[in-house]
Design an enzyme around this catalytic site. Structure first.
Site, short mmCIF file in Angstrom:
data_model
loop_
_atom_site.label_atom_id
_atom_site.label_comp_id
_atom_site.label_asym_id
_atom_site.label_seq_id
_atom_site.Cartn_x
_atom_site.Cartn_y
_atom_site.Cartn_z
N ASP A 214 0.83 -1.20 0.00
CA ASP A 214 0.00 0.00 0.00
C ASP A 214 0.87 1.25 0.00
OD1 ASP A 214 -2.13 -1.63 0.03
OD2 ASP A 214 -2.88 -1.04 2.01
N ASP B 120 0.71 4.15 -2.62
CA ASP B 120 0.45 5.54 -2.25
C ASP B 120 1.50 6.47 -2.81
OD1 ASP B 120 -1.78 4.79 -0.95
OD2 ASP B 120 -0.92 4.88 1.07
N SER C 36 -12.46 17.88 -18.98
CA SER C 36 -11.92 18.35 -17.71
C SER C 36 -11.85 19.88 -17.76
CB SER C 36 -10.55 17.75 -17.45
OG SER C 36 -9.72 18.02 -18.54
N GLU D 36 -19.33 29.04 -9.15
CA GLU D 36 -19.97 28.02 -8.31
C GLU D 36 -18.91 27.14 -7.67
OE1 GLU D 36 -22.16 26.46 -11.81
OE2 GLU D 36 -21.12 24.56 -11.41
N LYS E 86 -16.53 24.16 -6.66
CA LYS E 86 -16.02 22.98 -7.35
C LYS E 86 -15.99 21.84 -6.34
CE LYS E 86 -12.26 21.39 -10.27
NZ LYS E 86 -12.04 20.09 -9.65
N ASP F 23 -15.44 18.26 -4.71
CA ASP F 23 -14.41 17.23 -4.81
C ASP F 23 -15.08 15.87 -4.71
OD1 ASP F 23 -11.90 16.40 -5.15
OD2 ASP F 23 -11.18 16.89 -3.14
N ARG G 145 -17.09 8.89 -15.59
CA ARG G 145 -16.36 9.55 -16.63
C ARG G 145 -15.41 8.62 -17.38
NH1 ARG G 145 -13.71 14.66 -16.31
NH2 ARG G 145 -11.79 14.54 -17.48
N GLU H 218 -21.68 15.82 -10.13
CA GLU H 218 -20.72 15.19 -9.24
C GLU H 218 -21.44 14.33 -8.20
OE1 GLU H 218 -17.85 16.34 -10.34
OE2 GLU H 218 -16.31 15.85 -8.86
N TYR I 70 -24.46 20.04 -12.56
CA TYR I 70 -23.91 21.36 -12.90
C TYR I 70 -23.56 21.52 -14.37
CZ TYR I 70 -19.67 18.64 -12.10
OH TYR I 70 -18.72 17.65 -12.13
N LYS J 214 -17.82 29.95 -15.15
CA LYS J 214 -18.32 29.55 -16.47
C LYS J 214 -18.96 30.74 -17.16
CE LYS J 214 -19.55 25.05 -14.61
NZ LYS J 214 -20.62 24.12 -14.22
N LYS K 261 -8.39 27.24 -8.21
CA LYS K 261 -8.10 26.33 -7.11
C LYS K 261 -7.76 27.08 -5.82
CE LYS K 261 -8.39 22.26 -9.01
NZ LYS K 261 -7.23 21.44 -8.88
N CYS L 21 27.14 14.56 -13.23
CA CYS L 21 25.93 13.78 -13.07
C CYS L 21 26.15 12.68 -12.03
CB CYS L 21 25.54 13.18 -14.41
SG CYS L 21 24.21 11.98 -14.29
N CYS M 55 26.03 9.06 -13.91
CA CYS M 55 27.01 8.53 -14.87
C CYS M 55 28.35 9.26 -14.80
CB CYS M 55 26.46 8.60 -16.30
SG CYS M 55 26.32 10.27 -16.93
N CYS N 165 22.75 16.77 -17.49
CA CYS N 165 23.81 15.79 -17.69
C CYS N 165 24.09 15.70 -19.19
CB CYS N 165 23.35 14.43 -17.15
SG CYS N 165 24.32 13.06 -17.78
N CYS O 259 24.16 7.85 -20.27
CA CYS O 259 23.71 8.03 -18.89
C CYS O 259 22.53 7.08 -18.67
CB CYS O 259 23.27 9.47 -18.65
SG CYS O 259 22.57 9.71 -17.00
S1 IVH Z 1 -18.05 21.93 -15.06
C1 IVH Z 1 -16.64 20.77 -19.43
N1 IVH Z 1 -18.56 22.48 -12.58
O1 IVH Z 1 -14.12 19.07 -11.84
C2 IVH Z 1 -16.37 20.50 -18.02
N2 IVH Z 1 -17.07 20.67 -13.02
O2 IVH Z 1 -11.45 19.42 -12.76
C3 IVH Z 1 -17.61 20.60 -17.20
N3 IVH Z 1 -16.26 19.51 -11.03
O3 IVH Z 1 -14.45 16.88 -14.54
C4 IVH Z 1 -17.30 20.57 -15.79
N4 IVH Z 1 -17.36 20.74 -9.57
O4 IVH Z 1 -15.85 16.40 -12.42
C5 IVH Z 1 -17.88 21.68 -13.41
N5 IVH Z 1 -19.14 23.05 -10.42
C6 IVH Z 1 -18.47 22.27 -11.25
C7 IVH Z 1 -17.65 21.22 -10.79
C8 IVH Z 1 -16.96 20.44 -11.71
C9 IVH Z 1 -16.54 19.71 -9.74
C10 IVH Z 1 -15.35 18.48 -11.53
C11 IVH Z 1 -15.79 17.76 -12.76
C12 IVH Z 1 -14.71 17.99 -13.76
C13 IVH Z 1 -13.56 18.32 -12.88
C14 IVH Z 1 -12.49 19.11 -13.60
#
Ligand code: IVH
Length: 695
Positions: free
Chosen positions: A46, A50, A95, A129, A131, A133, A152, A188, A240, A304, A328, A422, A425, A440, A446
């Site tokens: 594990d 990790d 994404s 809005e 995001k 997790d 996905r 999500e 969303y 958006k 982020k 290096c 090497c 290097c 190498c």
């Molecule tokens: S919009 C075209 N809105 O974040 C992409 N995504 O890092 C549409 N996620 O794959 C995604 N909260 O799984 C959108 N308010 C939000 C979100 C969100 C979480 C996730 C989603 C996406 C990932 C990208």
């Protein structure tokens, strides 16, 4: 598996190295996931597992633009379990690009503005809005009844988790009258923090698996083969976004969200429609301050573009929309002791200093190694062995040393001396004037470079040779069976030598040679990616393949493009997504005779298929080379270019005999003149729009 603990620190990797490593990790982690989840037979401990995941997270945090659609961070467990069917998404699940600073957000708005060619006084309304997790999910309704739900997966193909999703109370089984006939709701699956704590307490009591965080708990609960288990877990869902729809959901995101709510979906609130950068940042500050009060984990804010007609125009680039970005939350920090600085050597020879730390918990993860970026960083921060240091994980994952705590410095401490040879090497390690990294000079002699390059070559998104993993490459390299990429395809002549090796019977050799035979037919993007050119990741390889079409055309063009004043060079740097920096790395690769030999040698042993371009046979401009010049009035330059390319045209930056048409707006100068001289047809923007059916 080679120990990730010895991997070079993330911060000094080139994007190319990072892309290759992310790709290798995606494959490796997927293999271990399958071994663990599907076969219940883990191949590594594990802790080792990790370490792989942490390395992947660190790379993704440092290179957010390289996060793969099949990234292990986007799933837990195996991609598609036996037992789960596969679903091809009607529209790919994309994404998001990341923003880490206010400037990044400002840049995002500027890009949108430029792309749409908006006036300075025209506001770009943006929805902000949380995001969440969790784990993204696509739920398809047909005739207002839930037809299927899919994870996905790799963005194109996901797992059919319909039965499990039907047990989630937040997901309506049928939609009320007024909902579209076909509707894919995307959102999500997540677990609230309270529910997560309760679940873990119960799991612990029952002696069952305890989850690391709500996201893992949600993912693990959704991906249960026994639907009864999923039903017993407190899963929730926010809608969303959407995939295929049979009718528009409204004119704006805000409107679409209202309709989602009417149809019975929960929304990730609080959201806000913001009219300016200032309003977005205010919202961000407000939510990040209240982050702990929200009942669920969020890792940032998503912005958006509100107008859906603008979203359509903005479209996508490399699997992420131009109309959205994830802002982020910043890193978490902790103090610890730096015990030792070690040096690691990457595939392109980069020497990277790594801080070996007294283990410390940062944001819930134990960190014992962190990057020191490069020589200058160590000097600038004056970080020394024995120092107390502040460590942080950016984007919540990557460990890096922020600074040394001067007041706690031991009296006998000495500045760190960066090696000039290096450590792998012994070759001289040099620094080009304009580069941060010391490299290097050993090249293929190498071991660190040669072996890593060969591993990249056979990796999953490159030649993808089954039965020839990193361990084999290391062993074959050490024995001198493989020195150059093409040697891999000559292994057929080394049967006896291979057979002498432990673990290689006739059958496994047959299998390997069969796999090699199969992979000798390769698509052009993979071939280009496999070469391991700096900065040429999968996306760039694809752009090159798409533009040049065949291996011959590409290599010929790269030879011509060595002349920086020539047309071939202009064309190269003009490919959308390839800037002068990438172009220099590609050209530097071809400038080296031994690299050209590698390519030629390979070309004689494998068959590289020409790139197949999407069917644009109905398009009036398919295959045509076009040049835009002057001011365009209805769209920005990049939008014009993106449209033309979608229709199969090649967009070039300079006019030549090969140009089929020039679209000239007001202010057009030398290019227009040249077109007239050469007798190339010249169109106004309106004529062009009419031609491509936008008039
Ligand atoms: S919009 C075209 N809105 O974040 C992409 N995504 O890092 C549409 N996620 O794959 C995604 N909260 O799984 C959108 N308010 C939000 C979100 C969100 C979480 C996730 C989603 C996406 C990932 C990208």
């Amino acid at each position: 598996m080679s120990g990730e603990g010895d991997a070079p620190a993330v911060e000094t990797l080139t994007p190319l190295d990072a892309a290759a490593e992310l790709e290798r990790l995606a494959g490796e982690i997927a293999r271990h996931d399958a071994a663990y989840h599907q076969n219940d037979a883990p191949l590594i401990s594990d802790a080792e597992y990790d370490q792989l995941r942490r390395r992947n997270d660190a790379l993704e945090a440092a290179f957010p633009e390289l996060v793969r659609d099949d990234s292990p961070s986007k799933r837990v467990g195996a991609p598609v379990r036996d037992g789960f069917g596969k679903v091809t998404h009607a529209r790919p699940m994309l994404s998001l690009g990341n923003a880490f600073s206010d400037e990044d957000v400002a840049d995002f708005l500027d890009r949108v503005r430029r792309f749409l060619n908006l006036g300075d006084d025209e506001a770009v309304e943006t929805v902000a809005e949380p995001k969440i997790d969790g784990l993204s999910l696509s739920i398809r309704y047909e005739g207002r009844a839930l037809k299927y739900a899919a994870t996905r997966g790799d963005g194109t193909v996901g797992e059919d988790v319909t039965a499990n999703v039907r047990t989630i109370a937040d997901v309506p089984g049928t939609l009320p009258a007024g909902a579209p006939d076909i509707l894919e709701v995307r959102g999500e699956v997540y677990m609230s923090r309270d529910d997560f704590a309760r679940l873990n307490a119960a799991q612990e009591e029952a002696g069952a698996k305890v989850f690391a965080n709500p996201r893992n708990a949600a993912a693990g609960s959704l991906r249960q083969l026994d639907t009864g288990v999923t039903a017993s877990r407190p899963l929730r869902f926010f809608g969303y976004a959407w995939g295929e729809v049979s009718e528009p959901l409204g004119a704006t995101v805000a409107e679409a969200r209202r309709r989602f709510a009417e149809w019975g979906f929960q929304l990730n609130e609080p959201s806000a429609v913001c009219g300016s950068l200032g309003a977005l940042l205010e919202y961000y500050a407000d939510i990040s301050g209240r982050r702990a009060e929200l009942p669920y984990d969020i890792d940032g804010i998503v912005y958006k573009v509100n107008r859906l007609d603008w979203q359509d125009r903005l479209g996508f680039v490399s699997r992420a929309p131009r109309w959205a970005i994830a802002h982020k939350f910043p890193a978490e920090k902790a103090e610890t002791r730096l015990n030792e600085i070690t040096i690691q050597v990457g595939r392109t020879g980069t020497l990277t200093p790594v801080a070996n730390l007294e283990p410390v918990t940062v944001g819930g993860v134990v960190v014992s190694r962190a990057t020191l970026h490069n020589e200058d960083e160590i000097k600038r921060k004056d970080v020394r062995e024995g120092d107390a240091v502040i460590v942080q994980r950016a984007g919540d994952v990557i460990p890096q040393v922020v600074e040394a705590v001067a007041a706690k410095r031991p009296a006998d401490s000495k500045p760190f001396v960066f090696p000039e040879v290096c450590p792998e090497c012994g070759s001289l390690a040099v620094r080009e004037a304009d580069e941060a990294a010391r490299r290097c000079t050993g090249g293929l002699i190498c071991p660190a470079q040669a072996v890593e390059r060969l591993k990249h070559f056979v990796s999953r998104n490159a030649f993808d040779i089954e039965g020839l993993g990193g361990k084999h490459i290391e062993a074959f390299w050490a024995d001198g069976l493989i020195k150059m990429p093409a040697d891999i395809f000559r292994l057929g002549g080394q049967r006896d030598a291979i057979a002498e090796r432990e673990g290689w019977g006739e059958k496994s050799i047959d299998n390997l040679l069969a796999a090699l035979d199969e992979r000798a037919d390769i698509e052009l993007p993979r071939f280009i990616f496999a070469l391991g050119i700096r900065q040429v990741g999968q996306a760039t390889a694809r752009l090159l393949a798409k533009h040049y079409g065949s291996l011959g055309a590409w290599t010929e063009a790269m030879a011509e493009a060595q002349d920086r004043d020539g047309e071939a060079y202009a064309t190269l740097v003009d490919i959308d997504g390839i800037g002068p920096g990438v172009a220099e790395d590609v050209l530097a690769f071809f400038a080296e005779a031994h690299n050209r030999e590698v390519v030629d040698d390979l070309a004689g042993l494998v068959r590289v298929a020409a790139f197949e371009i999407a069917d644009t046979s109905g398009s009036p401009v398919a295959g045509k080379t076009v040049v835009f010049t002057g001011t365009l009035e209805t769209m920005g330059r990049s939008e014009a270019k993106a449209r033309a390319e979608e229709l199969g045209a090649k967009v070039s930056g300079s006019v030549s005999k090969k140009t089929d048409m020039v679209i000239a707006g007001p202010g057009a100068g030398s290019k227009l003149k040249k077109a007239e001289e050469l007798g190339v047809s010249v169109l106004t923007e309106a004529e062009w729009s009419a031609l491509i059916g936008r008039g």
